[in-house]
Design a protein around this motif. Structure first.
Motif, PDB file in Angstrom:
ATOM      1  N   SER A   1       0.835  -1.207   0.000  1.00 53.57           N
ATOM      2  CA  SER A   1       0.000   0.000   0.000  1.00 53.57           C
ATOM      3  C   SER A   1       0.867   1.254   0.000  1.00 53.57           C
ATOM      4  N   THR A   2       1.925   1.239   0.811  1.00 48.80           N
ATOM      5  CA  THR A   2       2.827   2.401   0.876  1.00 48.80           C
ATOM      6  C   THR A   2       3.501   2.643  -0.470  1.00 48.80           C
TER       7      THR A   2
ATOM      8  N   ILE B   1      -6.088  -5.593  -2.526  1.00 55.20           N
ATOM      9  CA  ILE B   1      -6.499  -4.854  -1.325  1.00 55.20           C
ATOM     10  C   ILE B   1      -5.554  -3.690  -1.075  1.00 55.20           C
ATOM     11  N   SER B   2      -4.263  -3.927  -1.269  1.00 55.14           N
ATOM     12  CA  SER B   2      -3.277  -2.870  -1.089  1.00 55.14           C
ATOM     13  C   SER B   2      -3.510  -1.732  -2.077  1.00 55.14           C
TER      14      SER B   2
ATOM     15  N   ILE C   1      -7.330   2.946 -11.263  1.00 50.63           N
ATOM     16  CA  ILE C   1      -7.391   1.621 -11.882  1.00 50.63           C
ATOM     17  C   ILE C   1      -5.985   1.028 -12.008  1.00 50.63           C
ATOM     18  N   GLY C   2      -5.043   1.881 -12.351  1.00 55.87           N
ATOM     19  CA  GLY C   2      -3.658   1.429 -12.476  1.00 55.87           C
ATOM     20  C   GLY C   2      -3.101   0.913 -11.153  1.00 55.87           C
TER      21      GLY C   2
ATOM     22  N   LEU D   1      -1.786  -2.754 -10.648  1.00 56.35           N
ATOM     23  CA  LEU D   1      -0.381  -2.920 -10.289  1.00 56.35           C
ATOM     24  C   LEU D   1      -0.221  -3.709  -9.000  1.00 56.35           C
ATOM     25  N   GLY D   2      -1.089  -3.449  -8.011  1.00 54.53           N
ATOM     26  CA  GLY D   2      -1.026  -4.204  -6.766  1.00 54.53           C
ATOM     27  C   GLY D   2      -1.268  -5.686  -6.994  1.00 54.53           C
ATOM     28  N   SER D   3      -2.251  -6.004  -7.824  1.00 54.42           N
ATOM     29  CA  SER D   3      -2.554  -7.413  -8.127  1.00 54.42           C
ATOM     30  C   SER D   3      -1.398  -8.070  -8.864  1.00 54.42           C
ATOM     31  N   ILE D   4      -0.810  -7.352  -9.812  1.00 57.72           N
ATOM     32  CA  ILE D   4       0.298  -7.903 -10.597  1.00 57.72           C
ATOM     33  C   ILE D   4       1.507  -8.159  -9.710  1.00 57.72           C
ATOM     34  N   ILE D   5       1.811  -7.216  -8.813  1.00 53.35           N
ATOM     35  CA  ILE D   5       2.954  -7.390  -7.906  1.00 53.35           C
ATOM     36  C   ILE D   5       2.747  -8.619  -7.025  1.00 53.35           C
ATOM     37  N   GLY D   6       1.547  -8.744  -6.455  1.00 58.17           N
ATOM     38  CA  GLY D   6       1.266  -9.901  -5.607  1.00 58.17           C
ATOM     39  C   GLY D   6       1.370 -11.212  -6.367  1.00 58.17           C
ATOM     40  N   TYR D   7       0.816 -11.235  -7.582  1.00 57.98           N
ATOM     41  CA  TYR D   7       0.822 -12.464  -8.385  1.00 57.98           C
ATOM     42  C   TYR D   7       2.244 -12.879  -8.771  1.00 57.98           C
TER      43      TYR D   7
END
Length: 298
Positions: free
Chosen positions: A23-24, A231-232, A268-269, A273-279
């Motif tokens: 999130s940060t 979520i982040s 939206i980005g 981006l959060g989902s992509i980083i986690g995946y």
């Protein structure tokens, strides 16, 4: 007494720190793009206000003036608004009236005549707003018959150049911090998932022995990490929205320099981006762990 079970489900890991870190990082990235867009829009708005004044030779009739206007409107460096060239004719009478209103003195009565000239005020496209291009345009326009002189404001041009330079410097500084934050987040996710895999290593090994495919084992880790990334992104979006609304309360003029579609694109980005980083981080960590030899699990 009944024994309590402390077993964790497959794919679970300590996610609070991971969500906070992602999130940060996403907030910093979103803030960076928000500042860049606002700064570029301010710069673009200032550039639209840069005007070049084309003074005409005295004694021209209406037809000769129209010929000059047609020649100017065909130039590629003239800015367009709603498909029309941004060219405005300013008669010497109107110019004198404006000058008298600004100064409060009637210089025509003092001089006995109006010394000003008819002129055209033109606006240039952003691509031509630099020192080299301005000099070329000045020479090109002055080569047109019946053009007396071309003048433009140097101070405003310098201010726009300074804004562009500051945007580049700001972008470089924040980019460094964003890269560091992203690297930290990826390392943190990898370490968190490695810890989860280590605590569940025998369960995972048992799943492998009974024929579970790598995809089946990876799935819970990847899904949870992707969800935590989303979520982040959502939390970063809420924080960024709060900062933006607070900025509007303090500086209301900021709102005109940021369009709704630009804000939506940033939000939206951040989610994506959060989902992509986690995946990607979770997939890489689990894949690397599953390739370890049996003796490396102890």
């Amino acid at each position: 007494m009944k024994a309590t079970s402390n077993k964790k489900s497959v794919g679970s890991y300590p996610f609070v720190n991971v969500i906070f870190s992602i999130s940060t990082a996403l907030f910093m990235i979103g803030l960076f793009f928000l500042l860049v867009i606002i700064a570029r829009n301010i710069s673009s708005d200032l550039k639209k206000g840069i005007e070049i004044q084309v003074f005409l030779r005295k004694g021209l009739n209406e037809e000769e003036i129209k010929v000059i206007e047609k020649g100017l409107s065909e130039k590629s460096y003239i800015d367009q608004s709603d498909g029309k060239p941004r060219i405005q004719f300013l008669s010497k009478e109107d110019a004198a009236k404006t000058l008298i209103e600004d100064t409060g003195e009637d210089f025509i009565e003092f001089l006995g005549a109006n010394p000003l000239r008819d002129s055209y005020i033109i606006n240039l496209t952003e691509d031509f707003q630099n020192n080299e291009r301005l000099e070329e345009i000045k020479k090109d326009i002055e080569s047109i018959p019946d053009i007396y002189e071309v003048a433009y404001t140097q101070n405003l041009k310098k201010m726009v150049d300074d804004i562009n330079d500051n945007i580049q410097i700001l972008g470089m500084v924040i980019s460094v911090f964003v890269i560091i934050l992203l690297f930290t987040v990826v390392v943190l996710i990898n370490n968190a998932i490695k810890l989860a895999l280590f605590s569940q290593r025998f369960l995972i090994r048992s799943m492998q022995l009974v024929g579970a495919t790598p995809f089946f084992i990876k799935k819970p880790f990847v899904l949870r990490a992707t969800l935590h990334g989303a979520i982040s992104g959502f939390l970063a979006t809420l924080l960024l929205l709060g900062i933006y609304l607070l900025a509007i309360e303090i500086l209301p003029d900021i709102e005109q320099f940021l369009k709704l579609w630009e804000i939506s694109l940033i939000f939206i980005g951040l989610l994506a981006l959060g989902s992509i980083i986690g995946y990607l981080s979770s997939y890489s960590a689990v894949t690397r762990y599953l390739r370890m030899r049996l003796d490396e699990l102890y």
